[in-house]
Scaffold this motif. Structure first.
Motif, mmCIF file in Angstrom:
data_model
loop_
_atom_site.group_PDB
_atom_site.id
_atom_site.type_symbol
_atom_site.label_atom_id
_atom_site.label_comp_id
_atom_site.label_asym_id
_atom_site.label_seq_id
_atom_site.Cartn_x
_atom_site.Cartn_y
_atom_site.Cartn_z
ATOM 1 N N ASP A 49 72.507 32.400 49.457
ATOM 2 C CA ASP A 49 71.516 31.488 49.884
ATOM 3 C C ASP A 49 71.824 30.084 49.035
ATOM 4 O OD1 ASP A 49 70.421 32.918 52.002
ATOM 5 O OD2 ASP A 49 68.875 33.594 50.780
ATOM 6 N N PHE A 50 71.843 30.558 47.794
ATOM 7 C CA PHE A 50 72.207 29.357 46.793
ATOM 8 C C PHE A 50 73.406 28.530 46.726
ATOM 9 C CE2 PHE A 50 68.730 31.105 43.659
ATOM 10 C CZ PHE A 50 67.537 31.076 44.423
ATOM 11 N N SER A 51 74.386 29.565 46.917
ATOM 12 C CA SER A 51 75.708 28.725 47.174
ATOM 13 C C SER A 51 75.656 27.798 48.460
ATOM 14 C CB SER A 51 76.791 29.696 47.029
ATOM 15 O OG SER A 51 76.939 30.510 48.129
ATOM 16 N N ALA A 52 75.142 28.013 49.271
ATOM 17 C CA ALA A 52 75.124 27.318 50.499
ATOM 18 C C ALA A 52 74.014 26.237 50.507
ATOM 19 C CB ALA A 52 75.058 28.352 51.619
ATOM 20 N N ALA A 53 72.930 25.970 49.527
ATOM 21 C CA ALA A 53 71.900 25.319 49.916
ATOM 22 C C ALA A 53 72.274 23.776 49.962
ATOM 23 C CB ALA A 53 70.881 25.612 48.802
ATOM 24 N N ASP A 54 73.172 23.372 49.255
ATOM 25 C CA ASP A 54 73.798 21.996 49.117
ATOM 26 C C ASP A 54 74.518 21.576 50.211
ATOM 27 O OD1 ASP A 54 72.554 21.233 46.570
ATOM 28 O OD2 ASP A 54 73.837 23.091 45.986
ATOM 29 N N VAL A 55 75.224 22.470 50.642
ATOM 30 C CA VAL A 55 75.780 22.091 52.260
ATOM 31 C C VAL A 55 74.833 22.077 53.429
ATOM 32 C CG1 VAL A 55 77.401 23.137 54.102
ATOM 33 C CG2 VAL A 55 78.066 23.457 51.477
ATOM 34 N N LEU A 56 73.856 22.978 53.333
ATOM 35 C CA LEU A 56 73.015 23.026 54.548
ATOM 36 C C LEU A 56 72.095 21.573 54.282
ATOM 37 C CD1 LEU A 56 71.915 26.527 54.327
ATOM 38 C CD2 LEU A 56 73.214 25.688 56.032
ATOM 39 N N HIS A 114 74.283 36.517 56.978
ATOM 40 C CA HIS A 114 73.208 37.341 56.271
ATOM 41 C C HIS A 114 72.478 36.552 55.075
ATOM 42 C CE1 HIS A 114 77.262 36.733 54.507
ATOM 43 N NE2 HIS A 114 76.431 36.769 53.439
ATOM 44 N N CYS A 115 72.997 34.927 55.053
ATOM 45 C CA CYS A 115 72.254 34.149 54.377
ATOM 46 C C CYS A 115 70.969 33.485 55.109
ATOM 47 C CB CYS A 115 73.094 33.155 53.620
ATOM 48 S SG CYS A 115 73.982 34.046 52.584
ATOM 49 N N THR A 116 70.103 34.170 55.596
ATOM 50 C CA THR A 116 69.006 33.593 56.490
ATOM 51 C C THR A 116 68.037 33.117 55.447
ATOM 52 O OG1 THR A 116 68.465 35.881 56.617
ATOM 53 C CG2 THR A 116 69.032 34.792 58.600
#
Lengths: 282, 319
Positions: free
Chosen positions: A45-52, A81-83
């Protein structure tokens, strides 16, 4: 009707500030959900947060009131899985009330552990098993090309996920069809569930792989909002091939004791860890 | 209904109907596209490709991507017919069929070509006798097994008009026209082709005409056999199965494994509602080397085999 960025577009430094604030919001919402449910995948979740945050608050055109508008830009969360992060960005973008995040993985909740397009608006396809997002994204991009539409299709994959062969079937097709309005973003945090990607089934040289499959490749810091907005927001009309953005990220980014630590792939915080994390996420 | 070309003494290859109907549907609706895995020829879609090359999406030998692309095309407003040998469509891409099509509930039409043992001597890797069992738990994936050109055309027209996932089993084995008692196909509705009180034979697809031939043989022996067309595997016509049990003996016939397909579905229904003696005609598992006709004969998927199974079921009810 043409769609505009929602919420209202802002420019320049204000845009970067907005994305930064939303990324922080995603992390805080997601970690609260994972803490309350005692379930989830907070590292990813945290690695993807900035992309999202960059996509939903600086790049994509969509209307939460009309989630299946035919001209919308599509986003597919292939790392389903990173809901924690995905539901949070959808709520922050206005697809459903933030209060609904409290139901994450509760009995009969619409917020299943993996996303379901029939439960919530803003979800394009049901993901969870890895390697499903890119083939669907390729189909969406082909449909857009056939129909002469100018929507863009974005898909976010994990890096360990790229060990699934279906991704490369789809990548080959994307290159073959020169789907220039398709963008693959790889959340390159170098950790998968059990170990480092390079110790498990190595992906490097990952950029060369995508180039060989017919993609234009950009490698950027996946936590650099300016770089994300610049690369993801570039007009695809200037390309004659699909784009792969390798976003170099840190699993657990934003919380000191979680960063680059494989145990937070699906680790969940106790009360003290939660309090410490929320202190750092400001 | 236009006439299908006869290939041999009143027999038809339903793929010809498939190809002709797809072109007719595509003429009427530009949203119709086909997605194939280098299977233009085996799906008989050469004519379609010639007329609409851009609407013929050939992903190459990549079935997982093929089904995912189908789901994506549906998301983009198209009506994709994903056409591929049933063994690879339902085997290689089963998780995509489950997650991207059924669970996501997308408007994708899956066309399982040359199912059952159509590939004969090529063997069990290329046979698709498991497909019905694999798909049956996907309850929102409407699944039909047409028996002849008329039913094939009706199934495809239904699939195009229906908003949601559909699987159509497209056989290549030469079949005669079946004397249908209805027009078109209504989901979940079985069709009683012949009345009878001693035993009920439930069949579909290539086996339906053989079930009728078996009923003829039984009639010659004074046995009154009901023949029911169970074209719809999903939804299953539960009422028709329970009615069939009223004869006191039931036989299922399918070009598929006897585990989990039509036989399994009927057995579940009978056990839960109205248990009666039952026989299953089909394949017990991987089959040995042989031509299609040899294998049908070897495993009793013939009028003689079906009628023998019917007599056995009847004998059991008299015990």
């Amino acid at each position: 009707m043409s769609l505009t960025l929602a919420p209202a577009p802002v420019s320049g430094a204000d845009r970067i500030d907005l994305v930064r604030a939303k990324a922080l919001g995603i992390r805080r919402c997601a970690f609260t959900m994972v803490h309350d449910a005692q379930l989830g995948h907070p590292g990813g979740d945290f690695s993807a947060a900035d992309v999202l945050a960059s996509l939903y608050f600086g790049v994509m055109r969509y209307d939460p009131a009309e989630p299946r508008h035919p001209d919308r830009d599509r986003f597919i969360m292939s790392k389903g899985h990173c809901t924690g992060a995905f539901y949070s960005v959808l709520a922050l973008a206005g697809y459903f009330p933030e209060a609904q995040l409290k139901t994450y993985m509760q009995p009969l909740s619409k917020l299943n552990g993996h996303p379901n397009r029939n439960y919530l608006p803003g979800i394009e396809t049901n993901t969870g098993p890895l390697g499903h997002g890119l083939p669907v994204a390729v189909g969406i991009a082909i449909a857009g090309k056939l129909s002469g539409k100018d929507y863009r299709t974005f898909v976010l994959t994990g890096d360990g996920e790229l060990q699934e062969g279906s991704n490369w079937e789809a990548a080959m097709a994307a290159g073959h069809h020169r789907l220039n309005r398709l963008t693959v973003i790889v959340d390159r945090n170098r950790l998968q569930q059990g170990d480092r990607t390079e110790s498990t089934n190595g992906l490097d040289p990952l950029d060369d792989k995508w180039r060989a499959f017919g993609f234009h490749v950009e490698m950027i810091d996946g936590h650099d909002h300016a770089a994300l907005l610049d690369v993801l927001g570039a007009d695809p009309a200037g390309r004659d091939k699909p784009l792969c953005v390798i976003a170099n990220t840190i699993k657990g980014k934003g919380v000191s004791f979680m960063e680059d630590n494989v145990s937070w792939h699906h680790g969940v915080p106790n009360a003290d860890q939660f309090a410490q994390a929320m202190k750092e996420l400001i | 209904m236009s006439a299908a070309p006869k290939i041999d003494a009143g027999l038809y290859d339903c793929r010809d109907t498939f190809a002709r109907t797809m072109e007719s549907l595509a003429e009427a609706d530009e949203r119709i596209v086909v997605v194939v895995n280098d299977s233009v020829g085996s799906s008989k879609l050469g004519g379609f490709k010639k007329r609409w090359p851009e609407r013929t999406i050939n992903v190459g030998i990549a079935e997982q991507n093929m089904v995912g692309v189908g789901a994506g095309l549906a998301n983009g407003g198209k009506i994709p017919f994903v056409s591929c040998a049933s063994c690879f469509l339902t085997g290689r891409a089963l998780e995509q069929v489950k997650a991207d099509v059924a669970y996501s509930n997308t408007n994708v039409k899956l066309c399982g070509q040359s199912p059952g043992i159509a590939y004969g001597e090529l063997g069990p890797t290329h046979h698709s006798i498991e497909d019905l069992a694999w798909l049956r738990p996907l309850t929102n994936l409407l699944t039909i097994v047409p028996s002849d050109p008329e039913e094939m055309e009706a199934a495809l027209r239904f699939a195009a008009a229906y908003e949601g996932p559909v699987f159509v089993r497209v056989s290549r084995y030469p079949v005669p026209a079946v004397p249908h008692t209805r027009v078109g196909v209504e989901p979940g509705k079985a069709e009683v082709l012949r009345a009878g009180d001693d035993v009920a034979i439930l069949a579909h697809g290539v086996m339906l005409s053989r079930a009728l031939a078996a009923a003829d043989r039984l009639a010659a022996e004074g046995v009154s056999a009901r023949v029911v067309n169970m074209a719809w595997m999903n939804p299953l016509d539960v009422g028709a199965v329970i009615d069939a049990a009223g004869t006191g003996a039931v036989v299922t016939v399918e070009e598929a494994s006897v585990r989990g397909g039509l036989g399994g579905a009927v057995a579940e229904t009978l056990a839960l509602n109205r248990p009666v003696p039952m026989e299953m005609v089909g394949f017990p598992g991987f089959v040995p080397t042989g031509s299609v006709d040899f294998l049908f004969e070897h495993f009793g998927l013939t009028a003689a085999g079906i009628s023998a199974a019917a007599l056995k079921a009847i004998s059991r009810k008299r015990q």
